[in-house]
Design an enzyme around this catalytic site. Structure first.
Site, PDB file in Angstrom:
ATOM      1  N   GLU A 336       1.068  -1.171   0.015  1.00  0.00           N
ATOM      2  CA  GLU A 336       0.062   0.109   0.082  1.00  0.00           C
ATOM      3  C   GLU A 336       0.856   1.069  -0.039  1.00  0.00           C
ATOM      4  OE1 GLU A 336      -1.338   3.116   0.689  1.00  0.00           O
ATOM      5  OE2 GLU A 336      -1.567   2.614   2.838  1.00  0.00           O
ATOM      6  N   CYS A 370      -2.421   8.627   3.215  1.00  0.00           N
ATOM      7  CA  CYS A 370      -2.103   8.264   1.887  1.00  0.00           C
ATOM      8  C   CYS A 370      -3.433   8.334   0.826  1.00  0.00           C
ATOM      9  CB  CYS A 370      -1.890   6.812   1.695  1.00  0.00           C
ATOM     10  SG  CYS A 370      -3.194   5.753   2.856  1.00  0.00           S
TER      11      CYS A 370
END
Length: 631
Positions: A336, A370
């Site tokens: 990720e 993010c």
């Protein structure tokens, strides 16, 4: 007593009249009935929750002194501000010998929090071994026992959310509200999902069969892998540590967690709470190991043959290195990585209605998300209005430390906290300056902000970059900062091209007056997740897989997909009626085969019989098969 009888009998009589179509069943009575049923439902849910809470195992894990807003410390120059200082100058009182050390600072104040011995390759190997021994016993634990651990942790976190939030704030510089939303709320959502649906996701599944194997039945099992690793970023030290740990132990694994050097102080305390909970529930706390080391020692974890899966949350650069290291033992990896999430604003959108959502999406956690919104892509007809809204609101943002008290003892009200360090400030200033030179408007912010009361704090001013174009570096680079980038478009197809025009593909948002049009646009975006008329809600729902595409990584965590990725997927096929029918080899196919032509005719006829299409062709296949078998 009369009242109680009325409460019970009146709704029963109303139900009877309503079913019979009697006009005496008035709307008022039906409303009363609905309220009663709603109250009963609420009571049942509350009762279930109370039973769950009451079955939790209580344990004590006291907060560290530095979590207190009144805590004070000796100021030691932060290495992120004065990178030329040597380790000996930073830690004059520590006997370094041959060990390396990691120093923690509060980025909002630059106060020294603690000094920790960095793990060596030998330390990492020892921790992997301890987790491996503990996991051998844990893998035999029941889902009931695993849920009990998570339930106990959830109760502890809810009861101690204030100190947990302050610990996260002290180590990252974030605000209490950002900690509550990004740390506490999301972690509780993760635990609730695991308790309610985790077992179902890992339960053996019966799979469909086909005609040729109709006498067989098949099941897919999800078994523990062993010891897995999680290498996580610093922006959410509680959630980024707890989330992979909880999923891993629920799947029956042991865990070695490597935290960022920036947040070793808080992560040590957060992981310690889980270890204490395991002990309170009667399990071995060695199941979970915390590693914090310098990058040179990290390969002892990523190349270990005893690590069966790696979850990485962090930058693209480091993610690529981990993926390469994992090839040594073909260790599966979930990556990720970063994002450059767009928010497409369709024409005629009510800008004032959604402005607060966009502000939160960009400036939450000082932009260090993010899945934070990094680009606002707005139709040219509404661009000026949006720019004015952001310029006015962003310049009123207050930056500071929520754990700093005034002389009167009051905690300052701040909107945004500090960034994790000042190391990227010069890069951010260059990107903004280059954009301005290329034609962008920067009327608000754009530089490091110096707090008069906290001169050592790592603050970057809230910034609005207007009229950015896709060719600018600022439009292609993940900023991870409190910076709003506004971009114009003329046609919706152009907006989609701009949104897809980076190497990233993590999350996105689409806003507009027509939900159907928003969905149409959302389906054209190259990313892993999209929110329609909202921001980031795909993460709060922990039943959904989380992850991206392109340079934002691959694999998923969260939801059934993420939980199952932490298991060995094993298929077992057995006979449906073992005493009546089992696989046998026809003589025409038995080794040594008598005739290759005859064997081919048999298999060819079998294929036509099973998959030949119309019944006539299938019949001819049956005839061919029988002839070949009877020769």
């Amino acid at each position: 007593m009369v009242s109680l009888v009325f409460v019970v009998l009146h709704p029963l009589n109303t139900i009877n009249l309503w079913l019979e179509g009697d006009p005496e069943a008035s709307g008022k009575d039906v409303l009363y009935l609905m309220i009663l049923f709603f109250a009963i439902g609420c009571w049942l849910v509350f009762n279930r929750y109370q039973k769950a809470v009451n079955s939790a195992v209580p344990f004590t894990w006291n907060g560290p002194d530095a979590a207190d807003p009144k805590w004070d410390s000796v100021l030691i120059p932060n290495a992120s501000l004065d990178s030329h200082l040597t380790q000996e100058e930073l830690l004059p009182a520590v006997q370094l010998e041959e060990r390396r050390y990691i120093t923690s600072f509060d980025p909002a104040t630059s106060m020294h929090i603690g000094t920790f011995i960095a793990d060596s390759e030998a330390d990492i190997g020892n921790k992997i071994e301890r987790a491996t021994h503990s996991q051998i016993i844990w893998r035999r634990s029941t889902f009931r026992e695993r849920k009990r651990v998570i339930r106990s942790l959830m109760k502890w976190l809810v009861d101690n959310q204030d100190v947990a939030a302050r610990v996260a704030c002290r180590d990252t510089g974030k605000t209490l509200v950002d900690a509550a939303l990004g740390e506490i709320l999301t972690t509780c959502s993760k635990m609730e999902w695991l308790m309610n649906y985790g077992e179902a996701a890992l339960r053996p599944e019966t799979r469909h069969s086909n005609l040729i194997l109709s006498y067989k039945k098949s099941k897919v099992y999800h078994e523990p892998l062993g010891v897995v690793a999680a290498i996580v970023s610093w922006n959410y030290p509680l959630h980024n540590a707890w989330s992979p740990i909880l999923a891993s132990i629920f799947a029956g694994n042991g865990v070695v967690l490597k935290c960022s050097e920036h947040v070793i102080w808080s992560t040590s305390w957060f992981v310690g709470a889980i270890q204490e909970c395991l002990r309170a529930c009667g399990h071995d706390s060695d199941l979970i190991q915390l590693v914090c080391c310098w990058p040179e020692q990290a390969e002892a974890l990523t190349t270990s043959p005893f690590i069966k899966h790696i979850t990485f949350i962090g930058s693209e650069e480091v993610g690529r290195k981990i993926a390469v290291a994992a090839t040594v033992n073909l260790t599966p990896v979930t990556l990720e990585l970063g994002g450059k999430d767009p928010a497409i604003i369709l024409p005629d959108t009510d800008l004032k209605k959604w402005a607060s959502i966009w502000m939160r999406g960009i400036f939450q956690n000082a932009g260090q998300n993010c899945i934070g919104i990094e680009r606002l892509i707005v139709h040219s007809s509404q661009y000026d209005e949006l720019y004015e809204i952001f310029a006015e609101r962003v310049q009123r943002l207050r930056f500071g430390s929520v754990l700093s008290t005034s002389e009167e003892g009051f905690v300052a009200t701040v909107d945004c906290g500090a960034m994790i360090s000042t190391q990227r400030f010069r890069t951010l200033e260059r990107l903004i300056s280059d954009a301005e030179d290329a034609g962008a408007n920067v009327d608000v912010g754009g530089k490091q902000w110096h707090n008069a009361y906290l001169p050592g704090g790592a603050y970057f001013d809230g910034t609005v970059v207007g009229d950015a174009t896709p060719e600018m570096e600022i439009s292609q680079t993940e900023l991870f900062a409190p910076v709003a980038v506004l971009m114009r478009y003329e046609e919706i197809e152009e907006a989609v091209d701009i949104a897809n025009g980076t190497k990233f593909g993590l999350g996105a948002s689409v806003f507009g007056p027509s939900q159907s049009q928003c969905i149409k646009v959302a389906k054209q975006l190259e990313c892993g997740m999209v929110s329609v008329n909202d921001f980031g809600v795909f993460y709060l729902n922990q039943d959904l897989p989380f992850g991206g595409t392109k340079s934002s990584g691959y694999g998923r965590f969260g939801g059934p997909e993420g939980l199952r990725s932490l298991t060995l997927t094993k298929t077992i096929v057995v006979d449906r009626w073992p005493s009546l029918l089992q696989t046998s080899i026809p003589k025409v196919l038995d080794y040594p085969m008598r005739s290759l032509v005859q064997s081919w005719d048999f298999v060819s006829g079998l294929v036509i019989l099973l998959y030949g299409g119309g019944w006539r062709r299938r019949f001819h296949g049956l005839v061919q098969l029988v002839r070949a078998a009877s020769k």
